[in-house]
Design a protein around this motif. Structure first.
Motif, mmCIF file in Angstrom:
data_model
loop_
_atom_site.group_PDB
_atom_site.id
_atom_site.type_symbol
_atom_site.label_atom_id
_atom_site.label_comp_id
_atom_site.label_asym_id
_atom_site.label_seq_id
_atom_site.Cartn_x
_atom_site.Cartn_y
_atom_site.Cartn_z
ATOM 1 N N ALA A 195 40.922 31.891 53.393
ATOM 2 C CA ALA A 195 41.439 32.656 52.252
ATOM 3 C C ALA A 195 42.583 31.911 51.574
ATOM 4 O O ALA A 195 42.664 31.865 50.336
ATOM 5 N N ASP A 196 43.480 31.319 52.371
ATOM 6 C CA ASP A 196 44.574 30.541 51.788
ATOM 7 C C ASP A 196 44.046 29.333 51.021
ATOM 8 O O ASP A 196 44.579 28.977 49.958
ATOM 9 N N GLU A 215 33.132 30.029 47.463
ATOM 10 C CA GLU A 215 32.492 29.670 48.731
ATOM 11 C C GLU A 215 33.447 29.900 49.904
ATOM 12 O O GLU A 215 33.039 30.393 50.965
ATOM 13 N N ALA A 216 34.706 29.528 49.730
ATOM 14 C CA ALA A 216 35.688 29.745 50.798
ATOM 15 C C ALA A 216 35.924 31.237 51.034
ATOM 16 O O ALA A 216 36.081 31.684 52.175
ATOM 17 N N ILE A 217 35.963 32.032 49.953
ATOM 18 C CA ILE A 217 36.126 33.483 50.089
ATOM 19 C C ILE A 217 34.952 34.075 50.860
ATOM 20 O O ILE A 217 35.127 34.893 51.779
ATOM 21 N N ASP A 218 33.746 33.677 50.489
ATOM 22 C CA ASP A 218 32.552 34.190 51.176
ATOM 23 C C ASP A 218 32.562 33.802 52.654
ATOM 24 O O ASP A 218 32.177 34.598 53.524
ATOM 25 N N LEU A 231 39.426 39.899 50.839
ATOM 26 C CA LEU A 231 38.915 41.004 50.024
ATOM 27 C C LEU A 231 39.600 41.041 48.658
ATOM 28 O O LEU A 231 38.939 41.257 47.627
ATOM 29 N N ALA A 232 40.919 40.849 48.641
ATOM 30 C CA ALA A 232 41.644 40.865 47.367
ATOM 31 C C ALA A 232 41.176 39.739 46.448
ATOM 32 O O ALA A 232 40.961 39.944 45.246
ATOM 33 N N LEU A 233 40.999 38.541 47.013
ATOM 34 C CA LEU A 233 40.522 37.417 46.212
ATOM 35 C C LEU A 233 39.078 37.641 45.753
ATOM 36 O O LEU A 233 38.715 37.268 44.632
ATOM 37 N N ARG A 250 35.663 45.888 46.235
ATOM 38 C CA ARG A 250 36.496 44.998 47.047
ATOM 39 C C ARG A 250 37.941 45.497 47.080
ATOM 40 O O ARG A 250 38.590 45.521 48.121
ATOM 41 N N TRP A 251 38.469 45.890 45.927
ATOM 42 C CA TRP A 251 39.869 46.318 45.875
ATOM 43 C C TRP A 251 40.069 47.671 46.558
ATOM 44 O O TRP A 251 41.124 47.913 47.156
ATOM 45 N N GLN A 252 39.071 48.550 46.453
ATOM 46 C CA GLN A 252 39.192 49.822 47.170
ATOM 47 C C GLN A 252 39.191 49.591 48.681
ATOM 48 O O GLN A 252 39.927 50.266 49.426
ATOM 49 N N ALA A 253 38.387 48.645 49.132
ATOM 50 C CA ALA A 253 38.341 48.343 50.563
ATOM 51 C C ALA A 253 39.670 47.789 51.058
ATOM 52 O O ALA A 253 40.175 48.191 52.116
ATOM 53 N N VAL A 254 40.268 46.877 50.292
ATOM 54 C CA VAL A 254 41.531 46.284 50.746
ATOM 55 C C VAL A 254 42.679 47.286 50.618
ATOM 56 O O VAL A 254 43.633 47.249 51.400
#
Length: 400
Positions: A195-196, A215-218, A231-233, A250-254
């Motif tokens: 994520a970073d 790809e890194a987020i996934d 999730l935020a990203l 995604r934002w509701q989940a985070v």
């Protein structure tokens, strides 16, 4: 990292053993009396007399007289009442041992936190823009020292992570990306690192979270589907693609993972509220910009290479040291007219139009990095109102 701490614990235990052992043995020696000391002195002096006679440094008659004197001294000591050579206070040894057992590890930990922890570089990197003149050079040296150490010890995953985060705060996003890649090579499949890494890629690409950042987020969510930053990203990446439904999910989940009164939760709720707001006009308001001319002071012009990078930055005091808008130019094109608006905002959730007043800064960088470097030229205009035109921005100062 676990091996490092195990080594530290073992070394502290050995140090304590060496320091405390004499304290515990001291209790066993408390019963020593003056008679015992006298007998020991007598034996040593008797042995010395025998040695002197063998070496022909003392004749037999003198030796006999000396032995007779020693025997009288020993009998005199034996006739006195027995008294211990030190008061019987065994608790003193145990008390000192207890204090050292607590103080030595605590002191070692505090010392490590101050001078041994690579996080010190990251902490110093968080200084606001106003402290450039005071700490910029020292900070660059700390980060450079950490980078040099990692070249010699490339297997330190935490060191690479700290270096990457230091580069991010310095806005050296391309270098941060490379450092995160090193860390991921050493520790693959870590969702926080992934994520970073995605965040650094987005910053290096002016906020774009598509392609390798996506790809890194996934990859992070494949390891931990509830990772907050991933999730935020992911929500922001979906928003950038125009997929409002996925961004909302995604934002509701985070949001559900954040403490109720946290700043992070309020930021996510602001993003969700933005999704529910009426569509923004296709073109920004004419007042949502700042414009003017940027140039280099004539007396400093000959110090600047034509290919040097020129950054025109807008900072909002309420938003911290990070710029809210950045425009990149080339020194060979100066003087030039500039316009800052929402199209050059650092992130969509913090457009320039959100702030009524900003600080506008020019920085001429030979290294191509927006962060302060010794030798950079800069100039600042404060209290600039949104919608203001005709600003004269002059690079007339030089970083020490």
């Amino acid at each position: 990292m676990t091996a490092l701490w195990l080594t530290v614990v073992v070394l502290i235990a050995l140090a304590l053993a060496l320091v405390l052992a004499p304290l515990f043995k001291a209790h066993d020696a408390i019963g020593t009396t003056q008679q015992a000391l006298a007998r020991r002195v007598y034996a040593e002096q008797l042995a010395q007399l025998a040695h002197d006679q063998d070496a022909q440094a003392l004749d037999p008659a003198d030796r006999a007289q000396a032995v007779d004197d020693l025997q009288r001294q020993l009998l005199d000591e034996a006739s006195r009442p027995s008294a211990p050579t030190r008061p019987e206070k065994p608790w003193m040894g145990w008390g000192v041992a207890l204090v050292l057992s607590l103080a030595l590890p605590a002191a070692a930990l505090l010392l490590y936190q101050q001078v041994g922890d690579p996080r010190a570089a990251a902490a110093l990197a968080a200084a606001p823009a106003g402290s450039h003149e005071r700490a910029g050079q020292d900070l660059q040296q700390l980060v450079a020292a950490l980078a040099a150490r990692l070249q010699a010890q490339p297997a330190d995953v935490e060191g690479w992570t700290m270096l990457a985060r230091s580069y991010e705060v310095l806005q050296r996003y391309d270098d941060a990306v490379l450092a995160y890649r090193k860390a991921i090579e050493l520790a693959p499949g870590q969702p926080q690192l992934l994520a970073d890494y995605a965040d650094a890629l987005g910053s290096a690409r002016k906020g774009d979270l598509g392609g390798p950042a996506q790809e890194a987020i996934d990859a992070a969510l494949a390891v931990d589907s509830q990772h907050p930053k991933a999730l935020a990203l992911a929500g922001m990446a979906a928003y950038q693609r125009g997929d409002a439904a996925l961004a909302r999910a995604r934002w509701q989940a985070v949001r559900e993972l954040m403490p109720p009164d946290s700043e992070a939760r309020r930021s996510i709720e602001a993003n969700l509220a933005h999704l529910d707001a009426p569509p923004a006009p296709s073109r920004p308001s004419p007042a949502a910009h700042i414009s003017g001319t940027v140039s280099i002071a004539p007396e400093l012009r000959n110090r600047v290479a034509p290919q040097a990078t020129v950054f025109v930055l807008a900072r909002a005091t309420s938003a911290g040291p990070m710029p809210v808008a950045v425009l990149r130019l080339s020194a060979k094109d100066l003087p030039a007219r500039f316009v800052l608006d929402d199209s050059v905002a650092m992130t969509p959730e913090r457009p320039l139009s959100r702030f009524s007043s900003v600080i506008v800064e020019v920085r001429v960088s030979a290294s191509g990095q927006a962060a302060s470097q010794p030798g950079d030229l800069y100039g600042v205009v404060r209290d600039v109102t949104l919608g203001q035109d005709g600003i004269s921005l002059l690079a007339s100062e030089q970083e020490k």
